[in-house]
Write a protein that holds these residues in place. Structure first.
Motif, mmCIF file in Angstrom:
data_model
loop_
_atom_site.group_PDB
_atom_site.id
_atom_site.type_symbol
_atom_site.label_atom_id
_atom_site.label_comp_id
_atom_site.label_asym_id
_atom_site.label_seq_id
_atom_site.Cartn_x
_atom_site.Cartn_y
_atom_site.Cartn_z
ATOM 1 N N LEU A 63 0.833 -1.205 0.000
ATOM 2 C CA LEU A 63 0.000 0.000 0.000
ATOM 3 C C LEU A 63 0.868 1.256 0.000
ATOM 4 O O LEU A 63 0.613 2.202 -0.754
ATOM 5 N N VAL A 64 1.910 1.261 0.816
ATOM 6 C CA VAL A 64 2.807 2.417 0.880
ATOM 7 C C VAL A 64 3.528 2.610 -0.449
ATOM 8 O O VAL A 64 3.659 3.735 -0.937
ATOM 9 N N LEU A 65 3.990 1.524 -1.045
ATOM 10 C CA LEU A 65 4.694 1.621 -2.327
ATOM 11 C C LEU A 65 3.780 2.162 -3.423
ATOM 12 O O LEU A 65 4.213 2.978 -4.254
ATOM 13 N N VAL A 66 2.533 1.746 -3.430
ATOM 14 C CA VAL A 66 1.570 2.262 -4.417
ATOM 15 C C VAL A 66 1.353 3.759 -4.198
ATOM 16 O O VAL A 66 1.316 4.547 -5.152
ATOM 17 N N GLY A 67 1.228 4.164 -2.940
ATOM 18 C CA GLY A 67 1.053 5.581 -2.636
ATOM 19 C C GLY A 67 2.250 6.412 -3.062
ATOM 20 O O GLY A 67 2.095 7.504 -3.617
ATOM 21 N N LEU A 68 3.461 5.893 -2.821
ATOM 22 C CA LEU A 68 4.675 6.610 -3.220
ATOM 23 C C LEU A 68 4.795 6.682 -4.743
ATOM 24 O O LEU A 68 5.274 7.685 -5.284
ATOM 25 N N LEU A 69 4.363 5.626 -5.423
ATOM 26 C CA LEU A 69 4.373 5.632 -6.888
ATOM 27 C C LEU A 69 3.430 6.701 -7.436
ATOM 28 O O LEU A 69 3.772 7.428 -8.382
ATOM 29 N N LEU A 70 2.258 6.820 -6.824
ATOM 30 C CA LEU A 70 1.301 7.855 -7.247
ATOM 31 C C LEU A 70 1.864 9.243 -6.979
ATOM 32 O O LEU A 70 1.749 10.150 -7.816
ATOM 33 N N GLU A 71 2.494 9.418 -5.824
ATOM 34 C CA GLU A 71 3.103 10.718 -5.507
ATOM 35 C C GLU A 71 4.188 11.061 -6.521
ATOM 36 O O GLU A 71 4.285 12.202 -6.992
ATOM 37 N N PHE A 72 5.014 10.069 -6.868
ATOM 38 C CA PHE A 72 6.100 10.310 -7.824
ATOM 39 C C PHE A 72 5.541 10.697 -9.190
ATOM 40 O O PHE A 72 6.090 11.589 -9.862
ATOM 41 N N TYR A 73 4.459 10.067 -9.611
ATOM 42 C CA TYR A 73 3.824 10.406 -10.891
ATOM 43 C C TYR A 73 3.352 11.861 -10.895
ATOM 44 O O TYR A 73 3.570 12.600 -11.870
ATOM 45 N N LEU A 74 2.740 12.288 -9.795
ATOM 46 C CA LEU A 74 2.284 13.678 -9.697
ATOM 47 C C LEU A 74 3.463 14.642 -9.681
ATOM 48 O O LEU A 74 3.389 15.743 -10.251
ATOM 49 N N LEU A 75 4.555 14.242 -9.036
ATOM 50 C CA LEU A 75 5.735 15.106 -8.981
ATOM 51 C C LEU A 75 6.378 15.266 -10.355
ATOM 52 O O LEU A 75 6.851 16.346 -10.698
ATOM 53 N N ALA A 118 11.122 10.772 -2.841
ATOM 54 C CA ALA A 118 10.141 9.706 -3.087
ATOM 55 C C ALA A 118 10.843 8.410 -3.505
ATOM 56 O O ALA A 118 10.480 7.313 -3.046
ATOM 57 N N LEU A 119 11.843 8.526 -4.370
ATOM 58 C CA LEU A 119 12.577 7.335 -4.812
ATOM 59 C C LEU A 119 13.347 6.698 -3.652
ATOM 60 O O LEU A 119 13.334 5.470 -3.482
ATOM 61 N N LEU A 120 14.017 7.525 -2.851
ATOM 62 C CA LEU A 120 14.782 7.001 -1.721
ATOM 63 C C LEU A 120 13.870 6.346 -0.692
ATOM 64 O O LEU A 120 14.191 5.279 -0.151
ATOM 65 N N THR A 121 12.727 6.963 -0.436
ATOM 66 C CA THR A 121 11.771 6.389 0.520
ATOM 67 C C THR A 121 11.238 5.057 0.017
ATOM 68 O O THR A 121 11.063 4.112 0.808
ATOM 69 N N SER A 122 11.010 4.948 -1.280
ATOM 70 C CA SER A 122 10.536 3.682 -1.851
ATOM 71 C C SER A 122 11.557 2.571 -1.619
ATOM 72 O O SER A 122 11.189 1.435 -1.283
#
Length: 494
Positions: A47-59, A91-95
């Motif tokens: 779930l966290v990885l999906v959320g971070l992926l969505l955040e990265f897309y918006l960024l 975002a990448l480092l957190t992932s």
């Protein structure tokens, strides 16, 4: 402006922090999912990885559209290409940190663990966007308070003690910084450090209160970067906290401090008109930080404690770039920060792999590991060479760019402290060889331990993740323009 107009302005600015809304929504989902469904830890991780992926897309979309700085919430934050680029890195480092977090670490505390990780990321995002001293302080406190808590996730006496030390040093640095902010507000009458009114007020301020307030303000940033004299917390925290947490501390909060420090130094330098010689001050702090980090690392036997002092020294090299005080220097600092983050988090990925597989924590326990894990040992060696700053890795290119900025600034200003910094940095790069290459020496040249079964090659997530990070380190050496071209498109004004 009426209350209705203010609310209308605020609602119109919400679109600028859409990626941060995703993080807040992710935190709520983690909390509610754990509260009502009690899912397995793997589900929350995904779930966290999906959320971070969505955040990265918006960024990414935000970065492509960030032609000029956008001020939001009455100039509390600034959204520009520089801040968005930093947020993409975070975002990448957190992932990566989320991926390498083992289930045994977060068992029964998975929701709290990921909630704190995302909380630190949220604070880092707002910190790099801050254009108001109050927002800057609030963002730093969000990062700090969540960091104090997550340090205890080894759930032993050592991590609890390290967390208390971290909190005490953080509280002192925070109090000093807050006092500096109050003095700057008294001098300028505004907290908007990017405004012309703030610059004009500092230009007309008396020298002594300007020096005192500026130096006090620096305390919070030096604490986050783990620079002298606010570095004392790092060795104990790095040794006692879980390895994924340490890899996170050494990259995201550290680079967030570097990012906002760029804006602050640019402001306090008053675009070259400041009565304070910031170039000399940064050179002295950088030399002290590099020296203490390097010479302390030479005597360490615990691998994570060694990397703690290494991180302090690397923070010194980042500060060395600030001494140059030029547009090209800021671009080179960003390149150095990216390369350092890739290499450093890669080292922690592999160290955790060895911790999990062999239960080894000391440098001496790496004896002969290359016979059992040749691929992983090769990856670790390349990453450590990059942290040293040797070819054929991007670490060499990064340090070369930093030293080039210092030399160009010395050639232009004839500031002798910059020349001392350049020589000092070159000497300390050689000194760092003695502790960075200590680990490869034990792995490759020391006799094979009898309790290890030879020729056993284990393939797993760490192998592929470490391989990708090493590939990036090598590619950015052979073609640095791939990263530098992107950085050169960034507008460092705010």
């Amino acid at each position: 402006m009426s209350l209705y107009q203010k609310l209308l302005t605020i609602s119109g600015d919400l679109v600028e922090i859409l990626p941060e809304f995703v993080l807040v929504a992710l935190m709520l989902m983690i909390l509610l999912t754990d509260l009502f469904f009690a899912p397995k830890e793997r589900f929350i991780q995904i779930l966290v990885l999906v959320g971070l992926l969505l955040e990265f897309y918006l960024l990414v979309n935000q970065f492509l559209l960030a032609d000029s700085p956008t001020y939001a919430f009455f100039r509390m934050i600034t959204v520009d290409s520089q801040s968005v680029f930093w947020k993409m890195i975070f975002a990448l480092l957190t992932s990566i940190v989320v991926i390498i977090s083992p289930l045994r670490l977060v068992r029964h505390k998975g929701a709290e663990y990921y909630l704190l990780i995302v909380g630190i990321l949220l604070g880092a995002n707002f910190l790099v966007m801050s254009s108001n001293l109050l927002m800057l302080y609030f963002s730093l406190e969000v990062i700090s308070i969540t960091s104090y808590i997550i340090t205890t996730f080894s759930f032993n006496r050592s991590s609890a003690e390290a967390s208390i030390k971290y909190l005490l040093f953080g509280a002192v640095a925070s109090a000093i910084m807050l006092y500096g902010i109050s003095l700057l507000y008294a001098l300028t009458g505004t907290l908007d450090f990017g405004s012309q009114a703030f610059i004009d007020a500092l230009l007309s301020a008396k020298l002594l209160p300007l020096i005192v307030s500026s130096v006090l303000l620096m305390a919070g940033f030096l604490f986050k970067i783990a620079a002298v004299p606010f570095h004392v917390w790092a060795p104990d925290v790095y040794t006692s906290a879980p390895t994924p947490v340490v890899s996170f501390f050494s990259t995201v909060p550290k680079l967030a401090g570097v990012a906002i420090f760029m804006k602050i130094i640019l402001t306090l330098n008053l675009f070259g008109q400041s009565p304070i010689n910031w170039s000399t001050m940064m050179a002295i702090v950088a030399m002290l930080t590099i020296m203490i980090g390097n010479f302390s690392a030479l005597w360490q036997s615990n691998i994570k404690r060694l990397l703690a002092y290494s991180s302090i020294a690397q923070g010194g090299f980042l500060l060395a770039g600030f001494a140059a005080l030029s547009q090209s220097a800021y671009a080179n600092i960003l390149f150095y920060a990216c390369v350092y983050a890739i290499a450093n988090i890669g080292v922690f990925v592999i160290i955790q792999y060895f911790e999990r597989k062999e239960q080894i924590f000391e440098v001496g326990e790496y004896t002969g590991l290359i016979k059992k894990y040749p691929f992983m040992c090769l990856l670790l060696t390349i990453l450590l060479i990059s942290l040293t700053g040797l070819p054929p890795t991007a670490g060499f290119t990064a340090k070369l760019l930093i030293f080039t900025s210092i030399w160009e600034s010395f050639d232009y200003t004839n500031n002798q402290w910059l020349f001392y910094l350049l020589i000092f940095g070159l000497i300390n790069t050689v000194i760092s060889l003695f502790y960075y290459l200590k680990v490869p020496y034990y792995m490759i040249f020391k006799p094979f331990r009898s309790d290890l079964r030879p020729n056993q090659i284990l393939f797993g997530l760490e192998n592929y993740l470490g391989g990708l990070l090493v590939l990036a380190v090598l590619l950015f050496f052979f073609n640095p323009n791939w990263l530098m071209g992107l950085i050169n498109s960034i507008n460092f004004a705010f």
